[in-house]
Motif scaffolding. Structure first.
Motif, PDB file in Angstrom:
ATOM      1  N   TYR A 285      30.180  26.140  28.732  1.00  0.00           N
ATOM      2  CA  TYR A 285      29.811  26.588  27.385  1.00  0.00           C
ATOM      3  C   TYR A 285      28.845  27.770  27.461  1.00  0.00           C
ATOM      4  O   TYR A 285      29.000  28.770  26.751  1.00  0.00           O
ATOM      5  CB  TYR A 285      29.183  25.435  26.607  1.00  0.00           C
ATOM      6  CG  TYR A 285      28.731  25.818  25.222  1.00  0.00           C
ATOM      7  CD1 TYR A 285      29.631  25.858  24.157  1.00  0.00           C
ATOM      8  CD2 TYR A 285      27.398  26.141  24.965  1.00  0.00           C
ATOM      9  CE1 TYR A 285      29.223  26.221  22.882  1.00  0.00           C
ATOM     10  CE2 TYR A 285      26.979  26.505  23.703  1.00  0.00           C
ATOM     11  CZ  TYR A 285      27.893  26.542  22.665  1.00  0.00           C
ATOM     12  OH  TYR A 285      27.484  26.907  21.405  1.00  0.00           O
TER      13      TYR A 285
ATOM     14  N   PHE B  80      30.644  30.977  28.755  1.00  0.00           N
ATOM     15  CA  PHE B  80      31.523  31.551  27.734  1.00  0.00           C
ATOM     16  C   PHE B  80      30.705  32.134  26.585  1.00  0.00           C
ATOM     17  O   PHE B  80      31.107  33.118  25.956  1.00  0.00           O
ATOM     18  CB  PHE B  80      32.484  30.485  27.203  1.00  0.00           C
ATOM     19  CG  PHE B  80      33.606  31.037  26.380  1.00  0.00           C
ATOM     20  CD1 PHE B  80      34.627  31.768  26.973  1.00  0.00           C
ATOM     21  CD2 PHE B  80      33.643  30.843  25.007  1.00  0.00           C
ATOM     22  CE1 PHE B  80      35.659  32.301  26.208  1.00  0.00           C
ATOM     23  CE2 PHE B  80      34.674  31.362  24.241  1.00  0.00           C
ATOM     24  CZ  PHE B  80      35.683  32.088  24.849  1.00  0.00           C
TER      25      PHE B  80
ATOM     26  N   LEU C  54      29.599  35.511  27.764  1.00  0.00           N
ATOM     27  CA  LEU C  54      30.787  36.379  27.811  1.00  0.00           C
ATOM     28  C   LEU C  54      31.136  36.902  26.422  1.00  0.00           C
ATOM     29  O   LEU C  54      31.351  38.107  26.217  1.00  0.00           O
ATOM     30  CB  LEU C  54      31.941  35.575  28.403  1.00  0.00           C
ATOM     31  CG  LEU C  54      33.301  36.223  28.627  1.00  0.00           C
ATOM     32  CD1 LEU C  54      34.034  35.480  29.746  1.00  0.00           C
ATOM     33  CD2 LEU C  54      34.166  36.163  27.379  1.00  0.00           C
ATOM     34  N   THR C  55      31.193  35.981  25.454  1.00  0.00           N
ATOM     35  CA  THR C  55      31.552  36.393  24.094  1.00  0.00           C
ATOM     36  C   THR C  55      30.445  37.217  23.441  1.00  0.00           C
ATOM     37  O   THR C  55      30.715  38.009  22.533  1.00  0.00           O
ATOM     38  CB  THR C  55      31.874  35.172  23.220  1.00  0.00           C
ATOM     39  OG1 THR C  55      30.829  34.197  23.363  1.00  0.00           O
ATOM     40  CG2 THR C  55      33.190  34.541  23.620  1.00  0.00           C
TER      41      THR C  55
ATOM     42  N   ALA D  28      42.185  30.438  28.920  1.00  0.00           N
ATOM     43  CA  ALA D  28      41.223  31.384  29.503  1.00  0.00           C
ATOM     44  C   ALA D  28      41.949  32.522  30.222  1.00  0.00           C
ATOM     45  O   ALA D  28      41.562  33.696  30.108  1.00  0.00           O
ATOM     46  CB  ALA D  28      40.291  30.654  30.455  1.00  0.00           C
TER      47      ALA D  28
ATOM     48  N   THR E 243      39.753  32.279  21.349  1.00  0.00           N
ATOM     49  CA  THR E 243      38.314  32.381  21.608  1.00  0.00           C
ATOM     50  C   THR E 243      37.553  31.295  20.872  1.00  0.00           C
ATOM     51  O   THR E 243      36.671  30.638  21.445  1.00  0.00           O
ATOM     52  CB  THR E 243      37.793  33.766  21.176  1.00  0.00           C
ATOM     53  OG1 THR E 243      38.501  34.779  21.902  1.00  0.00           O
ATOM     54  CG2 THR E 243      36.313  33.895  21.440  1.00  0.00           C
TER      55      THR E 243
ATOM     56  N   LEU F 247      38.093  27.866  22.574  1.00  0.00           N
ATOM     57  CA  LEU F 247      37.361  27.665  23.820  1.00  0.00           C
ATOM     58  C   LEU F 247      35.879  27.390  23.581  1.00  0.00           C
ATOM     59  O   LEU F 247      35.210  26.831  24.445  1.00  0.00           O
ATOM     60  CB  LEU F 247      37.508  28.886  24.730  1.00  0.00           C
ATOM     61  CG  LEU F 247      38.787  28.971  25.565  1.00  0.00           C
ATOM     62  CD1 LEU F 247      38.772  30.214  26.427  1.00  0.00           C
ATOM     63  CD2 LEU F 247      38.964  27.733  26.438  1.00  0.00           C
TER      64      LEU F 247
ATOM     65  N   ASN G 258      35.271  22.876  25.159  1.00  0.00           N
ATOM     66  CA  ASN G 258      34.593  22.571  26.417  1.00  0.00           C
ATOM     67  C   ASN G 258      33.351  21.710  26.223  1.00  0.00           C
ATOM     68  O   ASN G 258      32.546  21.559  27.141  1.00  0.00           O
ATOM     69  CB  ASN G 258      34.198  23.877  27.136  1.00  0.00           C
ATOM     70  CG  ASN G 258      35.364  24.503  27.875  1.00  0.00           C
ATOM     71  OD1 ASN G 258      36.086  23.837  28.603  1.00  0.00           O
ATOM     72  ND2 ASN G 258      35.564  25.797  27.663  1.00  0.00           N
TER      73      ASN G 258
ATOM     74  N   HIS H 238      26.867  28.881  18.865  1.00  0.00           N
ATOM     75  CA  HIS H 238      27.578  30.060  19.372  1.00  0.00           C
ATOM     76  C   HIS H 238      27.487  31.203  18.369  1.00  0.00           C
ATOM     77  O   HIS H 238      27.212  32.354  18.726  1.00  0.00           O
ATOM     78  CB  HIS H 238      29.037  29.685  19.641  1.00  0.00           C
ATOM     79  CG  HIS H 238      29.881  30.822  20.119  1.00  0.00           C
ATOM     80  ND1 HIS H 238      30.597  31.620  19.248  1.00  0.00           N
ATOM     81  CD2 HIS H 238      30.133  31.305  21.365  1.00  0.00           C
ATOM     82  CE1 HIS H 238      31.245  32.540  19.940  1.00  0.00           C
ATOM     83  NE2 HIS H 238      30.983  32.372  21.223  1.00  0.00           N
TER      84      HIS H 238
ATOM     85  N   PHE I  33      34.896  37.198  32.663  1.00  0.00           N
ATOM     86  CA  PHE I  33      36.073  36.336  32.513  1.00  0.00           C
ATOM     87  C   PHE I  33      36.556  35.842  33.878  1.00  0.00           C
ATOM     88  O   PHE I  33      36.999  34.693  34.011  1.00  0.00           O
ATOM     89  CB  PHE I  33      37.208  37.077  31.798  1.00  0.00           C
ATOM     90  CG  PHE I  33      37.428  36.606  30.399  1.00  0.00           C
ATOM     91  CD1 PHE I  33      37.862  35.317  30.147  1.00  0.00           C
ATOM     92  CD2 PHE I  33      37.198  37.446  29.321  1.00  0.00           C
ATOM     93  CE1 PHE I  33      38.067  34.870  28.856  1.00  0.00           C
ATOM     94  CE2 PHE I  33      37.394  37.014  28.033  1.00  0.00           C
ATOM     95  CZ  PHE I  33      37.825  35.722  27.792  1.00  0.00           C
TER      96      PHE I  33
ATOM     97  N   PHE J 269      34.274  33.103  34.786  1.00  0.00           N
ATOM     98  CA  PHE J 269      34.509  31.942  33.915  1.00  0.00           C
ATOM     99  C   PHE J 269      35.750  31.161  34.352  1.00  0.00           C
ATOM    100  O   PHE J 269      35.725  29.922  34.400  1.00  0.00           O
ATOM    101  CB  PHE J 269      34.660  32.427  32.472  1.00  0.00           C
ATOM    102  CG  PHE J 269      34.950  31.334  31.480  1.00  0.00           C
ATOM    103  CD1 PHE J 269      33.983  30.397  31.157  1.00  0.00           C
ATOM    104  CD2 PHE J 269      36.196  31.245  30.869  1.00  0.00           C
ATOM    105  CE1 PHE J 269      34.250  29.385  30.238  1.00  0.00           C
ATOM    106  CE2 PHE J 269      36.469  30.255  29.949  1.00  0.00           C
ATOM    107  CZ  PHE J 269      35.486  29.317  29.632  1.00  0.00           C
TER     108      PHE J 269
END
Length: 691
Positions: A337, A340, A343-344, A407, A554, A557, A561, A574, A639, A642
């Motif tokens: 988590y 990601f 990443l986002t 992913a 997106t 995900l 998780n 998030h 990514f 990940f």
């Protein structure tokens, strides 16, 4: 068969059908109301993005301050999103969403209010308006030994009809946008969790795809409204428009941005109404209700007595806070988590930078007006994004990807968008030919820097105000900062059709068979740059479709998780993080870098720097696109990490699961062998005979 049993079955069947129909109707109403809310939310966001350049000009702001205003929406989210996501799920979710929509509408209306408190917009030092006299001042031309004081006096006088744009009244715009962010916070986390709770098994991603696709109507409508109002002058209804000498393609033009926010505010208030009539929970299907009823029937007297014990409110609050902290700790100690999330965050920062300043980029790079830019982005790229979102949701549903497969699917999409965006570097236009910024004032030689370019022999005796920006276009294709700096001695015509003659700096370029005259307004872009603009649109369509294919994946995900009971908090936290660190900071540092490419700033009557009038288009393009590409490249690298982490985590889970199965089988065999000792001799003999 017992007739009473038949009657009971019939009675059970009838309510089951009614409750199922009621459940479906309630779910459809909620889906429709949420779709309308997503439309109004997206419309408000599109209007803010499309109006940010005009707000920047109206209040004489730099791009970094304009980015702060845009980021105030995310600051509003930062205040309440986590608590709304966690505690909102325990409250009446539809009503919380309805209250949020109402606050969002009030915020949009508050954003428009400063227009009614400010004076009339002044796009030039030479322009001031008096509604009673119905007139404007005229432009200064080259006059040897003229007095500069009379040229700037109108700005200093103001005659009581204007207020300086450099006051802090823009803070009201910031507060309105912040309030809009607070109101928007419960819509996505509570709406998605409510949708997921009452949708059929495996249908959530499909409904999310539909929801996000329908929501694209909002930006289309928002950009359309923005396009219509941006053609209207900001003070429409207050001044005589025949006195306005600038056009929508002028870098000083400000449209009626405030009308767009009034429209968005009223629509958001309307979207809040249906949620106040929806139930807290939709009725469950009869099959699930039977289980709950049977459990209720077989409760012991002790359990019933425990249920009637009153709970101390203070203890309940303490338990809620403790549970919240434990839940937050649970998701923050989840490595997948957190990875990601980071990443986002990088990915979202690039997206925010694009959507905030792409309007200014198109206007400055390709010479398009705000109205045509809104049309391009609204009617071409937005439907492409909507179709991409719907296609992405369908792909996930059709191929039923595992989490690891999802992913990998997103990784491929990011690689493709990274490569497509590289094409934009080949579509950067050359700098405009501007005397005094990219060329010497006589137009014969390029300059190494736009700072403090010395006057030429053609205008050194004109005593011009070098801080003025009143661009004119010469017959030689060169833009001059003002008629005075072009060395023009006379003029004819009125307002937009003004022509200036006997311009010594135009004559100095040596163009034969040309009249030494200039017309009001900057020179348009050449044909080569216009061709690049059309190619840019094609690249945008491809890039928008490709990047939007991963929108639904997106979101999935984010909460797939974590534990099911934490999905609402996971989505909320998030959203908080990417908006706090991406939505707030990205517009500011994107704007600060864009400001570095400015060649000419406006100067207020108090001598303060205002908004930028013209940019170095080559430097702007390389800075803007280079920052976006660096963020996209970082996303691709993350990514890879990940996916590797997901493989490791799920491999360990599979190993533990197989070990647990093997252990349980071994324990069962041992128990069987141990039980063999206690068999009766006759039974044991029978078993051996059958073996």
């Amino acid at each position: 068969m017992d007739p009473n049993q038949d009657l009971n079955k019939t009675a059970e069947t009838q309510p089951s059908k009614q409750e199922k129909s009621k459940c479906c109707d309630g779910f459809k109403i909620f889906l429709a109301a949420l779709s309308f809310t997503f439309i109004s939310r997206a419309l408000s966001g599109a209007i803010m993005k499309s109006s940010i350049t005009q707000i920047e000009r109206r209040f004489d702001l730099t791009s970094s301050v304009a980015g702060l205003i845009d980021g105030s929406f995310e600051i509003g989210n930062l205040f309440v999103i986590v608590f709304v996501s966690y505690f909102g799920s325990k409250l009446h979710r539809p009503k919380v969403i309805g209250i949020g929509c109402f606050i969002m509408g009030i915020g949009s209306i508050l954003t428009a209010l400063p227009h009614f408190f400010m004076g009339y917009y002044r796009y030039s030092k030479e322009a001031y308006f008096n509604p009673q006299e119905n007139s404007t001042s005229s432009l200064a031309t080259c006059s040897i030994n003229q007095n500069l004081l009379h040229k700037t006096s109108p700005e200093k006088e103001g005659k009581g009809w204007e207020k300086d744009s450099d006051s802090y009244i823009w803070v009201y715009v910031l507060m309105g946008n912040l309030l809009r962010g607070i109101g928007e916070s419960p819509i996505q986390p509570l709406g998605i969790s409510y949708l997921d709770d009452f949708a059929k098994e495996g249908e959530t991603s499909f409904y999310m795809g539909i929801l996000l696709s329908i929501a694209m109507i909002g930006p289309i409508l928002g950009f359309t409204v923005g396009s219509v109002f941006s053609k209207m002058y900001v003070d429409i209804g207050y001044v005589d428009l025949s006195n306005i000498r600038i056009t929508p393609k002028d870098s000083r033009w400000v449209g009626a941005w405030w009308l767009s926010f009034l429209f968005a505010g009223l629509l958001s208030v309307m979207s809040s109404i249906p949620f106040f009539f929806l139930p807290k929970n939709l009725d469950k299907p009869q099959k699930k209700r039977k289980i709950s009823v049977s459990l209720h029937v077989f409760k012991t007297n002790e359990e019933r007595s425990q249920m009637t014990i009153p709970i101390d409110p203070g203890q309940k609050v303490t338990e809620n806070i403790t549970g919240f902290l434990q839940s937050l700790k649970s998701i923050l100690t989840n490595p997948l988590y957190v990875l990601f999330l980071f990443l986002t965050l990088i990915q979202f920062s690039a997206y925010i930078g694009i959507i905030t300043f792409v309007f200014k980029y198109i206007e400055q790079q390709y010479g398009q007006s705000a109205s045509s830019t809104n049309i391009v982005l609204g009617f071409i790229t937005i439907p492409t994004i909507a179709s991409g979102m719907f296609t992405g949701g369908y792909i996930i549903r059709k191929f039923k990807f595992t989490l690891l497969g999802t992913a990998k699917y997103l990784f491929c999409i990011n690689i493709l968008t990274l490569l497509l965006y590289l094409l934009n570097f080949a579509l950067i236009c050359e700098n405009k030919s501007v005397a005094g910024l990219t060329l010497t004032y006589d137009g014969n030689n390029p300059v190494s820097s736009h700072i403090n370019v010395p006057l030429s022999y053609c205008n050194s005796d004109c005593n011009c105000d070098e801080s003025e920006w009143e661009p004119v276009c010469g017959d030689n294709g060169i833009t001059y900062i003002s008629p005075c700096l072009a060395g023009c001695k006379s003029s004819s015509g009125n307002k937009k059709s003004m022509v200036f003659y006997n311009c010594s700096c135009v004559e100095a370029t040596g163009f034969q068979n040309k009249s030494n005259s200039v017309i009001l307004g900057a020179c348009p872009r050449d044909g080569q740059c216009i061709k690049k603009f059309y190619m840019y649109i094609v690249v945008q369509i491809l890039n928008s479709f490709t990047s939007s294919l991963g929108s639904v994946s997106t979101i999935m995900l984010v909460y797939k998780n974590v534990q099911p009971e934490l999905k609402s908090l996971a989505v909320g936290f998030h959203t908080l993080t990417i908006r706090a660190l991406g939505g707030i900071l990205a517009p500011i540092y994107f704007g600060a870098l864009i400001d570095r490419s400015c060649m000419k700033w406006s100067i207020s009557s108090s001598g303060k720097q205002g908004s930028c009038r013209i940019y170095n288009s080559s430097l702007y393009g390389k800075t803007f696109l280079g920052l976006i590409e660096s963020l996209k490249f970082t996303t691709v690298i993350l990514f890879i990490i990940f996916i590797y982490a997901m493989k490791k985590v799920y491999k360990e889970k599979d190993t533990k699961a197989s070990e647990n199965r093997r252990k349980s089988v071994n324990e069962a065999n041992v128990e069987f062998l141990n039980n063999d000792v206690y068999f009766e001799p006759s039974a044991k003999a029978n078993c051996e005979s059958h073996m």
